[in-house]
Design an enzyme around this catalytic site. Sequence first.
Site, PDB file in Angstrom:
ATOM      1  N   ARG A  52      10.730   1.395  -7.320  1.00  0.00           N
ATOM      2  CA  ARG A  52       9.891   1.470  -8.530  1.00  0.00           C
ATOM      3  C   ARG A  52      10.403   2.520  -9.522  1.00  0.00           C
ATOM      4  O   ARG A  52      10.816   3.610  -9.140  1.00  0.00           O
ATOM      5  CB  ARG A  52       8.453   1.833  -8.148  1.00  0.00           C
ATOM      6  CG  ARG A  52       7.605   2.164  -9.375  1.00  0.00           C
ATOM      7  CD  ARG A  52       6.146   2.200  -9.093  1.00  0.00           C
ATOM      8  NE  ARG A  52       5.752   3.259  -8.193  1.00  0.00           N
ATOM      9  CZ  ARG A  52       4.500   3.430  -7.785  1.00  0.00           C
ATOM     10  NH1 ARG A  52       3.552   2.606  -8.193  1.00  0.00           N
ATOM     11  NH2 ARG A  52       4.198   4.408  -6.959  1.00  0.00           N
ATOM     12  N   ARG A  69       8.797   8.354  -9.022  1.00  0.00           N
ATOM     13  CA  ARG A  69       7.746   9.282  -8.605  1.00  0.00           C
ATOM     14  C   ARG A  69       8.133  10.015  -7.330  1.00  0.00           C
ATOM     15  O   ARG A  69       8.705   9.416  -6.427  1.00  0.00           O
ATOM     16  CB  ARG A  69       6.432   8.506  -8.389  1.00  0.00           C
ATOM     17  CG  ARG A  69       5.618   8.366  -9.653  1.00  0.00           C
ATOM     18  CD  ARG A  69       4.474   7.391  -9.535  1.00  0.00           C
ATOM     19  NE  ARG A  69       3.631   7.556  -8.353  1.00  0.00           N
ATOM     20  CZ  ARG A  69       2.561   6.809  -8.090  1.00  0.00           C
ATOM     21  NH1 ARG A  69       2.208   5.855  -8.947  1.00  0.00           N
ATOM     22  NH2 ARG A  69       1.845   6.992  -7.011  1.00  0.00           N
ATOM     23  N   LYS A  78      -1.322  -2.772  -8.407  1.00  0.00           N
ATOM     24  CA  LYS A  78      -2.540  -2.484  -9.190  1.00  0.00           C
ATOM     25  C   LYS A  78      -2.193  -2.106 -10.630  1.00  0.00           C
ATOM     26  O   LYS A  78      -2.758  -2.639 -11.578  1.00  0.00           O
ATOM     27  CB  LYS A  78      -3.354  -1.341  -8.541  1.00  0.00           C
ATOM     28  CG  LYS A  78      -3.800  -1.627  -7.106  1.00  0.00           C
ATOM     29  CD  LYS A  78      -4.630  -0.498  -6.526  1.00  0.00           C
ATOM     30  CE  LYS A  78      -3.898   0.824  -6.403  1.00  0.00           C
ATOM     31  NZ  LYS A  78      -2.765   0.828  -5.457  1.00  0.00           N
ATOM     32  N   ARG A  93     -11.734   5.125  -4.080  1.00  0.00           N
ATOM     33  CA  ARG A  93     -10.816   5.060  -2.950  1.00  0.00           C
ATOM     34  C   ARG A  93     -11.494   5.465  -1.654  1.00  0.00           C
ATOM     35  O   ARG A  93     -10.841   5.526  -0.627  1.00  0.00           O
ATOM     36  CB  ARG A  93      -9.685   6.037  -3.214  1.00  0.00           C
ATOM     37  CG  ARG A  93      -8.326   5.374  -3.428  1.00  0.00           C
ATOM     38  CD  ARG A  93      -7.407   6.511  -3.768  1.00  0.00           C
ATOM     39  NE  ARG A  93      -6.034   6.254  -3.674  1.00  0.00           N
ATOM     40  CZ  ARG A  93      -5.269   5.865  -4.688  1.00  0.00           C
ATOM     41  NH1 ARG A  93      -5.781   5.547  -5.846  1.00  0.00           N
ATOM     42  NH2 ARG A  93      -3.980   5.766  -4.528  1.00  0.00           N
ATOM     43  N   ARG A 133       0.840   7.614   2.658  1.00  0.00           N
ATOM     44  CA  ARG A 133      -0.122   7.005   1.719  1.00  0.00           C
ATOM     45  C   ARG A 133      -0.688   5.706   2.309  1.00  0.00           C
ATOM     46  O   ARG A 133      -1.874   5.408   2.133  1.00  0.00           O
ATOM     47  CB  ARG A 133       0.552   6.737   0.367  1.00  0.00           C
ATOM     48  CG  ARG A 133       0.709   8.020  -0.460  1.00  0.00           C
ATOM     49  CD  ARG A 133       1.769   7.893  -1.527  1.00  0.00           C
ATOM     50  NE  ARG A 133       1.515   6.862  -2.496  1.00  0.00           N
ATOM     51  CZ  ARG A 133       2.464   6.297  -3.249  1.00  0.00           C
ATOM     52  NH1 ARG A 133       3.719   6.673  -3.125  1.00  0.00           N
ATOM     53  NH2 ARG A 133       2.139   5.373  -4.130  1.00  0.00           N
TER      54      ARG A 133
HETATM   55  P1  AP5 Z   1       2.566  -0.867  -8.999  1.00  0.00           P
HETATM   56  O1  AP5 Z   1       1.915  -1.811  -9.949  1.00  0.00           O
HETATM   57  O2  AP5 Z   1       3.094   0.407  -9.525  1.00  0.00           O
HETATM   58  O3  AP5 Z   1       1.649  -0.647  -7.705  1.00  0.00           O
HETATM   59  P2  AP5 Z   1       0.318   0.199  -7.528  1.00  0.00           P
HETATM   60  O4  AP5 Z   1      -0.604  -0.629  -6.668  1.00  0.00           O
HETATM   61  O5  AP5 Z   1      -0.201   0.687  -8.825  1.00  0.00           O
HETATM   62  O6  AP5 Z   1       0.901   1.371  -6.628  1.00  0.00           O
HETATM   63  P3  AP5 Z   1       0.672   2.961  -6.735  1.00  0.00           P
HETATM   64  O7  AP5 Z   1       1.765   3.589  -5.891  1.00  0.00           O
HETATM   65  O8  AP5 Z   1       0.567   3.424  -8.140  1.00  0.00           O
HETATM   66  O9  AP5 Z   1      -0.666   3.112  -5.980  1.00  0.00           O
HETATM   67  P4  AP5 Z   1      -1.229   4.341  -5.285  1.00  0.00           P
HETATM   68  O10 AP5 Z   1      -2.569   3.835  -5.004  1.00  0.00           O
HETATM   69  O11 AP5 Z   1      -0.479   4.841  -4.124  1.00  0.00           O
HETATM   70  O12 AP5 Z   1      -0.982   5.531  -6.346  1.00  0.00           O
HETATM   71  P5  AP5 Z   1      -1.885   6.183  -7.460  1.00  0.00           P
HETATM   72  O13 AP5 Z   1      -1.056   6.498  -8.617  1.00  0.00           O
HETATM   73  O14 AP5 Z   1      -3.130   5.406  -7.654  1.00  0.00           O
HETATM   74  O15 AP5 Z   1       3.780  -1.702  -8.306  1.00  0.00           O
HETATM   75  C1  AP5 Z   1       4.645  -1.090  -7.355  1.00  0.00           C
HETATM   76  C2  AP5 Z   1       6.079  -1.638  -7.533  1.00  0.00           C
HETATM   77  O16 AP5 Z   1       6.111  -3.015  -7.153  1.00  0.00           O
HETATM   78  C3  AP5 Z   1       6.600  -1.579  -8.979  1.00  0.00           C
HETATM   79  O17 AP5 Z   1       7.967  -1.269  -8.940  1.00  0.00           O
HETATM   80  C4  AP5 Z   1       6.371  -3.015  -9.519  1.00  0.00           C
HETATM   81  O18 AP5 Z   1       7.340  -3.357 -10.509  1.00  0.00           O
HETATM   82  C5  AP5 Z   1       6.539  -3.838  -8.237  1.00  0.00           C
HETATM   83  N1  AP5 Z   1       5.692  -5.035  -8.223  1.00  0.00           N
HETATM   84  C6  AP5 Z   1       4.377  -5.122  -8.627  1.00  0.00           C
HETATM   85  N2  AP5 Z   1       3.902  -6.372  -8.418  1.00  0.00           N
HETATM   86  C7  AP5 Z   1       4.930  -7.086  -7.853  1.00  0.00           C
HETATM   87  C8  AP5 Z   1       5.047  -8.448  -7.401  1.00  0.00           C
HETATM   88  N3  AP5 Z   1       4.012  -9.307  -7.477  1.00  0.00           N
HETATM   89  N4  AP5 Z   1       6.232  -8.827  -6.870  1.00  0.00           N
HETATM   90  C9  AP5 Z   1       7.282  -7.953  -6.784  1.00  0.00           C
HETATM   91  N5  AP5 Z   1       7.231  -6.662  -7.205  1.00  0.00           N
HETATM   92  C10 AP5 Z   1       6.061  -6.234  -7.720  1.00  0.00           C
HETATM   93  O19 AP5 Z   1      -2.304   7.547  -6.736  1.00  0.00           O
HETATM   94  C11 AP5 Z   1      -1.351   8.571  -6.506  1.00  0.00           C
HETATM   95  C12 AP5 Z   1      -2.014   9.743  -5.799  1.00  0.00           C
HETATM   96  O20 AP5 Z   1      -3.050  10.285  -6.648  1.00  0.00           O
HETATM   97  C13 AP5 Z   1      -2.716   9.425  -4.484  1.00  0.00           C
HETATM   98  O21 AP5 Z   1      -1.818   9.419  -3.378  1.00  0.00           O
HETATM   99  C14 AP5 Z   1      -3.745  10.561  -4.410  1.00  0.00           C
HETATM  100  O22 AP5 Z   1      -3.150  11.767  -4.008  1.00  0.00           O
HETATM  101  C15 AP5 Z   1      -4.176  10.709  -5.881  1.00  0.00           C
HETATM  102  N6  AP5 Z   1      -5.332   9.845  -6.206  1.00  0.00           N
HETATM  103  C16 AP5 Z   1      -5.350   8.822  -7.108  1.00  0.00           C
HETATM  104  N7  AP5 Z   1      -6.562   8.255  -7.156  1.00  0.00           N
HETATM  105  C17 AP5 Z   1      -7.345   8.927  -6.271  1.00  0.00           C
HETATM  106  C18 AP5 Z   1      -8.696   8.768  -5.845  1.00  0.00           C
HETATM  107  N8  AP5 Z   1      -9.499   7.823  -6.354  1.00  0.00           N
HETATM  108  N9  AP5 Z   1      -9.166   9.646  -4.903  1.00  0.00           N
HETATM  109  C19 AP5 Z   1      -8.386  10.610  -4.402  1.00  0.00           C
HETATM  110  N10 AP5 Z   1      -7.093  10.792  -4.736  1.00  0.00           N
HETATM  111  C20 AP5 Z   1      -6.564   9.944  -5.659  1.00  0.00           C
HETATM  112 MG    MG Z   2      -0.428   2.580  -9.752  1.00  0.00          MG
END
Ligand code: AP5
Ligand code: MG
Length: 217
Positions: free
Chosen positions: A129, A162, A15, A90, A173
């Site tokens: 990552r 992270r 994402k 979410r 997660r």
């Molecule tokens: P990346 O692009 O970083 O993936 P992502 O989908 O953004 O993954 P996140 O871990 O950031 O998602 P998340 O939903 O768990 O965390 P968030 O920060 O939102 O890519 C991942 C890796 O893969 C990278 O190394 C990249 O280079 C690689 N990659 C990407 N595309 C690729 C491809 N096509 N091929 C190969 N490699 C690839 O949330 C964190 C925490 O915040 C949550 O756990 C929760 O506690 C809180 N939180 C956030 N939002 C909310 C909400 N709305 N409600 C409640 N709590 C929330």
């Molecule tokens: Mg992300």
Amino acid sequence: MAKFYVLIGPPGAGKGTQAKIIAEKYGLVHISSGDLFRENLKNETELGKLAQGFMARGELVPDDVTIGMVRDRISRPDCKNGALLDGFPRTPAQADALAVMLKEFDSKVELVPLIDVPAQTLIDRLSGRWSCRAQGHVFHEKFNPPQVAGICDIDGSELYQREDDQRSTVENRIKVYTQQTAPLIEYYQSRNLLVTVDGTKPIDEVSADLQAAIEKA
Ligand code: AP5
Ligand code: MG
């Protein structure tokens, strides 16, 4: 009218990676709820302190707190033409709240691309990552390595791993996603807004598929 897009998908689906590319291409503001929480954590705000435990355990931060934070962000003038939301909503309750707040701005969700990736691939992606401290750009030691290890190609800031990317937290997660966020697939499908993109393809191919979906919408 302002255009709002919502990227959904499991943790590690890509994402953040895709949001940076798509937001730049279409001149949209990129709003990542995870990045907003991490910024609050870094600045030691009350909101950051509240979110910290939930994030460390890989649980969702409570809806009311999350909704308030995103509402504040969307209300800023730079979102007057719309935004690309990443990681919010979410839960169905967050999705309902988003619809209400966009209505207040005389707007609505245009499209919800789901980046679909199986669980084992997610674990491999998150364990390799590296994220940028300044602006949340993301790299992968094998799949998308930075030119210089430990330094962001785009803004030169430090790259770090992270805390919630350790395996046990990643597994939680993914479980939380399946239980609490996956219902959004049906939620947006029934509103004719969902489009599914194969997130196992290389990064540039996923971007091309997302752009095609946005242009068709
Ligand atoms: P990346 O692009 O970083 O993936 P992502 O989908 O953004 O993954 P996140 O871990 O950031 O998602 P998340 O939903 O768990 O965390 P968030 O920060 O939102 O890519 C991942 C890796 O893969 C990278 O190394 C990249 O280079 C690689 N990659 C990407 N595309 C690729 C491809 N096509 N091929 C190969 N490699 C690839 O949330 C964190 C925490 O915040 C949550 O756990 C929760 O506690 C809180 N939180 C956030 N939002 C909310 C909400 N709305 N409600 C409640 N709590 C929330
Ligand atoms: Mg992300």
